[in-house]
Design an enzyme around this catalytic site. Sequence first.
Site, PDB file in Angstrom:
ATOM      1  N   ASN A 212       0.847  -1.185   0.000  1.00 48.52           N
ATOM      2  CA  ASN A 212       0.000   0.000   0.000  1.00 48.52           C
ATOM      3  C   ASN A 212       0.887   1.241   0.000  1.00 48.52           C
ATOM      4  OD1 ASN A 212       0.467   0.835   2.927  1.00 48.52           O
ATOM      5  ND2 ASN A 212      -0.302  -1.257   3.202  1.00 48.52           N
ATOM      6  N   LYS A 294      12.444 -15.579  -8.509  1.00 51.08           N
ATOM      7  CA  LYS A 294      11.563 -14.697  -9.265  1.00 51.08           C
ATOM      8  C   LYS A 294      10.801 -15.494 -10.318  1.00 51.08           C
ATOM      9  CE  LYS A 294      11.391 -10.735 -12.371  1.00 51.08           C
ATOM     10  NZ  LYS A 294      12.170  -9.746 -13.156  1.00 51.08           N
ATOM     11  N   PRO A 310      -2.738 -12.022   9.686  1.00 47.36           N
ATOM     12  CA  PRO A 310      -3.192 -11.851  11.074  1.00 47.36           C
ATOM     13  C   PRO A 310      -3.800 -10.470  11.314  1.00 47.36           C
ATOM     14  CG  PRO A 310      -0.958 -12.750  10.975  1.00 47.36           C
ATOM     15  CD  PRO A 310      -1.320 -12.338   9.591  1.00 47.36           C
ATOM     16  N   VAL A 313      -4.307  -5.836  15.540  1.00 46.90           N
ATOM     17  CA  VAL A 313      -4.935  -5.030  16.584  1.00 46.90           C
ATOM     18  C   VAL A 313      -6.014  -5.815  17.317  1.00 46.90           C
ATOM     19  CG1 VAL A 313      -6.716  -3.937  15.145  1.00 46.90           C
ATOM     20  CG2 VAL A 313      -5.762  -2.694  17.090  1.00 46.90           C
ATOM     21  N   LYS A 343     -15.242  -0.630  13.631  1.00 42.94           N
ATOM     22  CA  LYS A 343     -13.940  -1.207  13.964  1.00 42.94           C
ATOM     23  C   LYS A 343     -13.603  -0.980  15.437  1.00 42.94           C
ATOM     24  CE  LYS A 343      -9.099  -1.085  12.407  1.00 42.94           C
ATOM     25  NZ  LYS A 343      -8.141  -0.494  11.422  1.00 42.94           N
TER      26      LYS A 343
END
Length: 403
Positions: A212, A294, A310, A313, A343
């Site tokens: 990201n 690769k 996982p 938090v 959340k």
Amino acid sequence: MQGRRILIGVGGGIAAYKVCAVVSTLAKAGAEVQVILTDSAKAFVTPLTFATLSRHSAHTDDSFWQPTHDRPLHIVLGEWAEVFVIAPLTANTLAKLTYGMADNLLTNTVLASICPVLLAPAMNTDMWQQQSVQRNWQQIQTDSRYHVANPGEGVLACDRVGTGRMAEPEELLPQIVSLLHTHGKRDLTGKRVLISAGGTREFLDPVRFIGNPSTGKMGVALAQAALHRGAIVTLVHAAIEPHLLAPLRNIRTISVTSAAEMQQVMRECFSDADWIVMAAAVADVKPTTYSAEKLAKRDLPDRLPLSPVPDIVAELSTLKQPDQRLIGFAAQSGDIITPALEKLQRKKLDAIVANPIDQPNSGFGVDMNQAVFIDRSGRQVHIPLGSKLQMAHQLLDLVQEIS
């Protein structure tokens, strides 16, 4: 920074050239900057240079001793300043400040002011390591007015390699911003703050990954803000550029790559932390299989099988003790409140920071940010657009208010 009043005292040393960048950056940001030069400082950088960069006349002992002011110059400057920076701090000026001596404009102004003072020493390694200098350095830090930017290591102007380099502008400028916010308070002294930052990467092969755009700037700002307020800080980071980490000399930093690695480190560090702030952008999924070599373009799958990673938090919330505070982040577009509230409740957080990523100058990769802080009681506080360091301080203020 608009209109904030910063007084900078320049001592006699080659590191005075670095202060030019500090003055210029502050003035361009809208701050009111005034500069005092000692007589020896004028041999390295002229008063005209600082006057040009600050947009104000630079002050020297020549102006101090002239009876041309309605009120004594050191009184006027001392009352005016919100933050006082002395850089480079010489061994001579350090000794004077330690013992309350005042024989020039700079030292008289220190005694005539009550604002926080940031000290940035610079000198030859042998000078810095003298017992008398170290004794003065330790002694002055017992005075709560004084805040320090310790010298770094490297090649000095005398060609010696060792400790004595003045802190870089990239380290001094955040400290100045922090002092303007806190007015010198060390209200997190003794707190242990654990922060995650950056964007995790889930690799398909040695060169391709799911990731990201997070740069980790928000997490770095939180770490700096907590450190400047006296906390003991650990930063667990993924994919953060080295230049962003360079100013964090007094922060424990742990580098990870994947969500699984971050999960392991956060779990190991969790029990020692008072506050845990999950500012990292953690991946949601990863490639189901990993190739140690690769993959050729022709061997890339048309559809990439994915597996969940996982939920860090959520796991930490099950480990949380009553005296700990766990804060999450929710980077959202469109309606940022509804998913953040969901959340917050589902993961049993003490608070969450709803962060819009579809607004100008906000979110990933930029130096500014804005958010809505929501705590477990349902209180919502809008944090307007500002620098990420300013936002970090506001978040820390709000976390302190959680009962």
